[in-house]
Design an enzyme around this catalytic site. Structure first.
Site, PDB file in Angstrom:
ATOM      1  N   HIS A 153       0.841  -1.197   0.000  1.00 45.44           N
ATOM      2  CA  HIS A 153       0.000   0.000   0.000  1.00 45.44           C
ATOM      3  C   HIS A 153       0.881   1.254   0.000  1.00 45.44           C
ATOM      4  O   HIS A 153       2.060   1.195   0.340  1.00 45.44           O
ATOM      5  CB  HIS A 153      -0.922   0.029   1.220  1.00 45.44           C
ATOM      6  CG  HIS A 153      -2.116  -0.869   1.081  1.00 45.44           C
ATOM      7  ND1 HIS A 153      -2.093  -2.209   1.399  1.00 45.44           N
ATOM      8  CD2 HIS A 153      -3.380  -0.616   0.640  1.00 45.44           C
ATOM      9  CE1 HIS A 153      -3.271  -2.743   1.163  1.00 45.44           C
ATOM     10  NE2 HIS A 153      -4.080  -1.805   0.698  1.00 45.44           N
ATOM     11  N   LYS A 157      -0.494   4.965   4.420  1.00 45.61           N
ATOM     12  CA  LYS A 157      -1.368   4.028   5.154  1.00 45.61           C
ATOM     13  C   LYS A 157      -0.810   3.802   6.555  1.00 45.61           C
ATOM     14  O   LYS A 157       0.369   3.518   6.723  1.00 45.61           O
ATOM     15  CB  LYS A 157      -1.490   2.696   4.393  1.00 45.61           C
ATOM     16  CG  LYS A 157      -2.496   1.750   5.039  1.00 45.61           C
ATOM     17  CD  LYS A 157      -2.826   0.581   4.121  1.00 45.61           C
ATOM     18  CE  LYS A 157      -3.738  -0.436   4.787  1.00 45.61           C
ATOM     19  NZ  LYS A 157      -5.045   0.107   5.153  1.00 45.61           N
TER      20      LYS A 157
END
Ligand SMILES: NC(=O)c1ccc[n+]([C@@H]2O[C@H](COP(=O)([O-])OP(=O)(O)OC[C@H]3O[C@@H](n4cnc5c(N)ncnc54)[C@H](OP(=O)(O)O)[C@@H]3O)[C@@H](O)[C@H]2O)c1
Length: 261
Positions: A153, A157
């Site tokens: 990600h 995040k």
């Protein structure tokens, strides 16, 4: 289907607003936090659509008025209040908000006794299909294959591993109940134990979300991968879920129900 958007000023809320009309939904309410910079703005303007005639409000009750379904992409702290009001006003709930605690999970069950409730840490239809393929592969490949999950990600995040990686781990353990999660290895970790499944997180750049489930066997490997290339896929899945929930009896639903129709 008439929808209210809870978290209307957020990345996901705006994506839902942008795609609503194309997915057969009319926006009748848009809810933000009391301190939101977007308070009182037209939700269409926020999403770059032009004026749609629905202003954001921090009053959840009035934001839900006239809605069949509320689509929630907000925060775990904001969800309980929404669920209370959705129960009171009899409005179905689609929620994609992640990092819920146990009391919030219980409240989802409580709300589902009164209205239809679908919560999914990943509202992409592709990920649900992947989860089904993963269970099938784990079942068919059996004990001779080690299973490991890697997710990637963007650098902003804050939690790890992703809710989707956990969902995929559960898809594996649905067929391999003996597997226990390991969230990293370092130092003198020793040889891999046959009853472990590692879930590992990469972070960086602007990756929206990649998930690969590796099946590592004697002489062969199978890798099942999903790559998200746009946040819109999550919004589209949530809108599909809203259409599906509209008119359904109270209860807990999942994305797999939406796919099966
Ligand atoms: N299920 C999935 O497929 C999926 C996909 C992507 C993201 N997510 C999850 O969805 C959530 C939102 O993600 P995002 O990227 O859209 O976050 P974001 O851009 O930070 O948006 C959060 C939204 O929640 C609103 N909010 C905060 N407190 C609120 C309150 N008390 N009442 C009403 N609204 C409130 C914010 O409004 P203001 O700040 O303007 O007040 C903002 O509109 C996260 O939990 C994320 O992990 C799930």
């Amino acid at each position: 289907v008439k929808i209210a958007i809870h978290g209307a000023s957020g990345r996901m809320g705006q994506s839902v607003a942008r795609l609503a009309a194309g997915e057969g939904a009319t926006i009748v309410g848009a809810i933000v936090s009391p301190h939101s910079k977007a308070l009182g703005h037209d939700v269409g303007e926020l999403a770059g659509l032009g004026i749609v005639g629905v202003e954001t409000t921090a009053d959840t009750g009035s934001g839900l008025l006239g809605a069949d379904v509320v689509i929630d992409f907000s925060t775990a702290a904001a969800l309980p209040h929404l669920l209370q009001l959705a129960m009171r006003q009899k409005i179905a709930v689609v929620s994609g908000t992640t990092r819920l605690d146990a009391s919030c999970e219980r409240l989802l069950d409580e709300a589902a006794r009164v209205v239809p409730v679908l919560w999914a840490p990943n509202t992409s239809v592709g990920v649900q299909v992947l989860a089904e393929l993963v269970t099938l592969a784990a079942e068919k490949l059996g004990l001779r294959f080690d299973v490991e999950i890697v997710e990637a990600h963007h650098r902003a995040k804050v939690d790890a591993p992703s809710g989707t990686a956990e969902r995929l781990r559960q898809a594996v353990t649905a067929a391999r109940a003996e597997l226990r999660p390991v969230y990293g290895r370092e130092g003198d970790a020793g040889p891999r134990r046959p009853d472990e499944i590692a879930v590992l997180a990469l972070r960086g750049g602007d990756v929206i979300g990649d998930h690969t489930v590796h099946f590592l066997g004697p002489g062969e490997r199978l890798e099942l991968t999903h790559r998200a290339t746009s946040r819109d896929l999550f919004a589209r899945g949530a809108l599909q879920a809203a259409r599906y929930l509209h008119g359904k009896p109270a209860g807990r639903y999942a994305m797999v129900d939406v796919i099966r129709g």
